[in-house]
Write a protein that holds these residues in place. Sequence first.
Motif, mmCIF file in Angstrom:
data_model
loop_
_atom_site.group_PDB
_atom_site.id
_atom_site.type_symbol
_atom_site.label_atom_id
_atom_site.label_comp_id
_atom_site.label_asym_id
_atom_site.label_seq_id
_atom_site.Cartn_x
_atom_site.Cartn_y
_atom_site.Cartn_z
ATOM 1 N N ASP A 61 0.858 -1.185 0.000
ATOM 2 C CA ASP A 61 0.000 0.000 0.000
ATOM 3 C C ASP A 61 0.893 1.234 0.000
ATOM 4 O O ASP A 61 2.117 1.135 0.182
ATOM 5 C CB ASP A 61 -0.903 -0.017 1.240
ATOM 6 N N SER A 62 0.320 2.380 -0.208
ATOM 7 C CA SER A 62 1.124 3.604 -0.217
ATOM 8 C C SER A 62 0.302 4.774 0.263
ATOM 9 O O SER A 62 -0.937 4.763 0.228
ATOM 10 C CB SER A 62 1.671 3.891 -1.620
ATOM 11 N N GLY A 63 1.006 5.790 0.728
ATOM 12 C CA GLY A 63 0.380 7.037 1.120
ATOM 13 C C GLY A 63 0.878 8.150 0.225
ATOM 14 O O GLY A 63 2.010 8.098 -0.277
ATOM 15 N N SER A 64 0.041 9.132 0.002
ATOM 16 C CA SER A 64 0.404 10.257 -0.863
ATOM 17 C C SER A 64 0.288 11.565 -0.106
ATOM 18 O O SER A 64 -0.632 11.752 0.702
ATOM 19 C CB SER A 64 -0.525 10.302 -2.087
ATOM 20 N N TRP A 65 1.219 12.473 -0.388
ATOM 21 C CA TRP A 65 1.109 13.825 0.148
ATOM 22 C C TRP A 65 0.041 14.578 -0.637
ATOM 23 O O TRP A 65 0.018 14.540 -1.874
ATOM 24 C CB TRP A 65 2.424 14.571 0.027
ATOM 25 N N ALA A 66 -0.842 15.248 0.063
ATOM 26 C CA ALA A 66 -1.866 16.073 -0.575
ATOM 27 C C ALA A 66 -2.056 17.331 0.265
ATOM 28 O O ALA A 66 -1.901 17.311 1.491
ATOM 29 C CB ALA A 66 -3.182 15.310 -0.704
ATOM 30 N N ILE A 67 -2.394 18.424 -0.401
ATOM 31 C CA ILE A 67 -2.554 19.722 0.262
ATOM 32 C C ILE A 67 -4.029 20.075 0.306
ATOM 33 O O ILE A 67 -4.721 20.048 -0.720
ATOM 34 C CB ILE A 67 -1.786 20.829 -0.487
ATOM 35 N N SER A 68 -4.522 20.424 1.472
ATOM 36 C CA SER A 68 -5.909 20.868 1.613
ATOM 37 C C SER A 68 -6.110 22.191 0.871
ATOM 38 O O SER A 68 -5.273 23.084 0.915
ATOM 39 C CB SER A 68 -6.259 21.058 3.089
ATOM 40 N N ARG A 69 -7.254 22.312 0.195
ATOM 41 C CA ARG A 69 -7.568 23.568 -0.490
ATOM 42 C C ARG A 69 -7.655 24.738 0.485
ATOM 43 O O ARG A 69 -7.500 25.898 0.092
ATOM 44 C CB ARG A 69 -8.904 23.444 -1.231
ATOM 45 N N ALA A 70 -7.915 24.436 1.747
ATOM 46 C CA ALA A 70 -8.057 25.503 2.743
ATOM 47 C C ALA A 70 -6.720 25.973 3.308
ATOM 48 O O ALA A 70 -6.685 26.916 4.107
ATOM 49 C CB ALA A 70 -8.961 25.028 3.882
ATOM 50 N N SER A 71 -5.623 25.357 2.899
ATOM 51 C CA SER A 71 -4.315 25.718 3.447
ATOM 52 C C SER A 71 -3.911 27.132 3.036
ATOM 53 O O SER A 71 -4.145 27.559 1.901
ATOM 54 C CB SER A 71 -3.254 24.729 2.951
ATOM 55 N N ASP A 72 -3.268 27.821 3.970
ATOM 56 C CA ASP A 72 -2.685 29.134 3.648
ATOM 57 C C ASP A 72 -1.161 29.055 3.646
ATOM 58 O O ASP A 72 -0.466 30.062 3.700
ATOM 59 C CB ASP A 72 -3.168 30.209 4.624
#
Length: 321
Positions: free
Chosen positions: A233-244
């Motif tokens: 299995d794997s995990g991915s980095w993702a950025i929340s649209r709400a991030s500043d």
Amino acid sequence: MCIRDSFKDSFDEFVFPRFTEETGIEVESVAEPTGEAWLVQLETAARAGQAPADVSMMAQVPLQRGMASELWLPLDESRLPNLEYMRPQLLNRDADGDLVGVGAVSWYITLVTNTDTFETAPTSWAELWADHPNQLGLLALPSNSFLLEITAATFFGGTDVLDTEDGILEVIAKLEEVRPNVQLWYRDEGQFQQALQSGEIPMGQYYHDVTGLAAADGFPVRSTFPAEGGVLDSGSWAISRASDKVDEAHAFIDWFMQPEIQDLVARSVGTAPTVEREHLSLSDEEFAAVSSEIEPIVPRYDMYLERGEWLDQIWSERVAR
């Protein structure tokens, strides 16, 4: 920065301080819960314009579900020159073709045992169905345990049987047979790890990397790649649209894809690298410690996306009840 609970201490000790030293960007890490609870928290917060974490390590099914809700910020590939090193299958794109996730770490779920109880390592996932009443710890959810894939690979010749609902029901009928052996259907990774180390629950499925770290610390545990393969299995980095903190988030993701950082993560965290091996400096022995030459069992993410609600219902009625 939100990462899996079992990784947090190693990342805090070996990875984040180096990132801060090299970039000047401070990292505050928090552990995320198992399953999709973190996705729900992120979606709820984003609707209020808030980001509990700017960058999250997401498993593949919740990552895909976050795409459907437009939770993730499309990544600016011009800010990610180290994408050239990434294994192509670990680049996650949404329906519009925008890159929204990049491989963070890969990990194996393997057959684990307490060596004080089991002197000889098992060789097959079929051992879960053997005469071990009340001795197993198994992950509680269909979409993070991948027990359907394990059962299919062990008794049905592969995961093609999971293409249809009738096939899935056949596999579930076989999986039901393991229930008398199960002492704990766990959501809390730490709860099972403690029970495995003490021998209270001497066998089950767990993460190869975490088990290896525990063994290195002197606990009587082992991780075995069964003949049918470990689950990769794997995990991915993702950025929340709400991030500043979009600039800082891109800087971290790009920094993390450097081969020398993937070497560091493999050696210090014990996970399988997400960049092509040709770019790494890991020795054969080091690579073998975090991976395997046995063909892995690959999760059927499509099954959970297409039949998730139905699977959850059948699972709660017939498997983890």
